[in-house]
Design a protein around this motif. Structure first.
Motif, PDB file in Angstrom:
ATOM      1  N   PHE A 123       3.880   3.969  -1.410  1.00 14.85           N
ATOM      2  CA  PHE A 123       3.447   4.386   0.038  1.00 14.85           C
ATOM      3  C   PHE A 123       2.155   4.733  -0.143  1.00 14.85           C
ATOM      4  O   PHE A 123       1.909   5.541  -0.930  1.00 14.85           O
ATOM      5  N   VAL A 124       1.408   4.164   0.635  1.00 10.70           N
ATOM      6  CA  VAL A 124      -0.171   4.148   0.781  1.00 10.70           C
ATOM      7  C   VAL A 124      -0.611   4.620   1.969  1.00 10.70           C
ATOM      8  O   VAL A 124       0.231   4.272   3.032  1.00 10.70           O
ATOM      9  N   ASP A 125      -1.820   5.034   2.151  1.00 18.42           N
ATOM     10  CA  ASP A 125      -2.691   5.062   3.422  1.00 18.42           C
ATOM     11  C   ASP A 125      -3.689   4.326   3.153  1.00 18.42           C
ATOM     12  O   ASP A 125      -4.563   4.581   2.362  1.00 18.42           O
ATOM     13  N   ILE A 126      -4.229   3.441   4.212  1.00 15.91           N
ATOM     14  CA  ILE A 126      -5.137   2.561   4.100  1.00 15.91           C
ATOM     15  C   ILE A 126      -6.114   2.716   5.388  1.00 15.91           C
ATOM     16  O   ILE A 126      -5.550   2.354   6.448  1.00 15.91           O
ATOM     17  N   GLY A 127      -7.019   3.456   5.243  1.00 14.16           N
ATOM     18  CA  GLY A 127      -7.823   3.745   6.563  1.00 14.16           C
ATOM     19  C   GLY A 127      -7.445   4.241   7.421  1.00 14.16           C
ATOM     20  O   GLY A 127      -7.556   4.276   8.554  1.00 14.16           O
ATOM     21  N   GLY A 128      -6.556   5.263   7.196  1.00 19.36           N
ATOM     22  CA  GLY A 128      -5.642   5.915   8.250  1.00 19.36           C
ATOM     23  C   GLY A 128      -4.169   5.471   8.569  1.00 19.36           C
ATOM     24  O   GLY A 128      -3.625   6.123   9.493  1.00 19.36           O
ATOM     25  N   THR A 129      -4.031   4.281   8.098  1.00 21.23           N
ATOM     26  CA  THR A 129      -2.610   3.650   8.462  1.00 21.23           C
ATOM     27  C   THR A 129      -1.585   3.891   7.194  1.00 21.23           C
ATOM     28  O   THR A 129      -2.176   3.461   6.046  1.00 21.23           O
ATOM     29  N   SER A 130      -0.743   4.469   7.322  1.00 14.01           N
ATOM     30  CA  SER A 130       0.445   4.768   6.171  1.00 14.01           C
ATOM     31  C   SER A 130       1.720   3.803   6.221  1.00 14.01           C
ATOM     32  O   SER A 130       2.089   3.502   7.316  1.00 14.01           O
ATOM     33  N   GLY A 131       2.045   3.529   5.178  1.00 13.13           N
ATOM     34  CA  GLY A 131       3.464   2.808   4.984  1.00 13.13           C
ATOM     35  C   GLY A 131       3.627   2.276   3.461  1.00 13.13           C
ATOM     36  O   GLY A 131       2.764   2.662   2.711  1.00 13.13           O
ATOM     37  N   THR A 132       4.726   1.838   3.452  1.00  8.70           N
ATOM     38  CA  THR A 132       5.361   1.121   2.131  1.00  8.70           C
ATOM     39  C   THR A 132       4.684  -0.274   2.043  1.00  8.70           C
ATOM     40  O   THR A 132       4.689  -1.015   2.975  1.00  8.70           O
ATOM     41  N   VAL A 133       3.948  -0.525   1.094  1.00  5.75           N
ATOM     42  CA  VAL A 133       3.537  -1.854   0.709  1.00  5.75           C
ATOM     43  C   VAL A 133       4.770  -2.892   0.602  1.00  5.75           C
ATOM     44  O   VAL A 133       5.581  -2.613  -0.150  1.00  5.75           O
TER      45      VAL A 133
END
Length: 268
Positions: A123-133
């Protein structure tokens, strides 16, 4: 009529070539998908290899096979591989300018796999967008939000953004704040919070639970609790502590105040 027959006769080789090319394209497309799928499964079954690498390798193989299929299709129309290479060489600059964004995503994809700031299932946050890879391929990273929404992020954008990986470590710290009324005992509230924490088996003993008075608010005395748990237990522990402390406060007569104002009149 004879002219029409002659025209049809002249077009027949082209129609035949187009049919052959279509068959090769369809078969090649299906075969590329099947082969890349087999490679992905074989790699992912190997415990020593991270599943992220399996998906990325499968993506490379698929696009490489499709490139071979494209060369074969062009060969059916009489365009030889050497001629194709010469044409691509002459058009390299134009293609590079037109596809600079795509090439940037491709390069970023290799960097993401090389340094692996995140992996499949994390589970990550990439540039303000969160979700499971869910997937990481040559060009994009696919995330799935907790409410099951698909998000596609170009690898170039992902590599150039701040990446917060909530699943990188096995343990996480749970920080919570509980407010009590100024008339209630802070020591009693701390004791209740600690008892709730120590009773929950998901709370780790080391580092030990920590509770302190951290703020004197406008309408409440704020107590902060810090607990450590396994990363997979983070949310369930937070939910359980919230409910458990609330019920324990109610049973002990400790109130959780809501924001309010007190009017003081001075006689004159």
């Amino acid at each position: 009529m004879e002219d029409m027959i002659e025209q049809l006769g002249a077009l027949w080789p082209l129609v035949l070539s187009a049919a052959k090319a279509l068959i090769v394209l369809v078969i090649g497309w299906i075969a590329a998908g099947m082969i890349s799928g087999v490679v992905r499964k074989r790699i992912n079954k190997t415990p020593q290899i991270d599943p992220t690498l399996g998906n990325f390798a499968a993506s490379i193989i698929r696009w490489a096979l499709l490139a071979v299929v494209l060369v074969a299709v062009l060969g059916i129309f009489g365009i030889e591989a050497t001629s194709l290479v010469a044409m691509l060489g002459a058009a390299t600059l134009a293609i590079g300018l037109a596809l600079q964004g795509t090439l940037s995503d491709l390069a970023a994809g290799f960097m993401l796999v090389l340094f692996r700031p995140y992996k499949l299932g994390q589970f990550v946050d990439i540039g303000g967008t969160s979700g499971t890879v869910k997937d990481l391929n040559l060009f994009v990273t696919e995330l799935v939000t907790p409410d099951n929404v698909q998000i596609i992020i170009p690898n170039g954008q992902a590599w150039g953004s701040i990446i917060t990986n909530y699943s990188a470590h096995d343990t996480r710290r749970v920080d919570m704040v509980f407010g009590i009324d100024y008339g209630d005992s802070a020591d009693k509230a701390k004791e209740i919070i600690l008892s709730q924490a120590t009773a929950d088996t998901r709370v780790l003993k080391d580092p030990e639970p920590w509770v302190r008075v951290t703020n004197l608010g406008d309408s409440s005395v704020d107590l902060t609790v810090r607990l450590w748990c396994k990363a997979s237990d983070y949310w369930e522990l937070k939910f359980a502590m919230t409910q458990g402390v609330k019920e324990a406060f109610d049973a002990a007569g400790i109130s959780i105040p809501y924001p309010h104002s007190v009017e003081i009149k001075k006689e004159g």
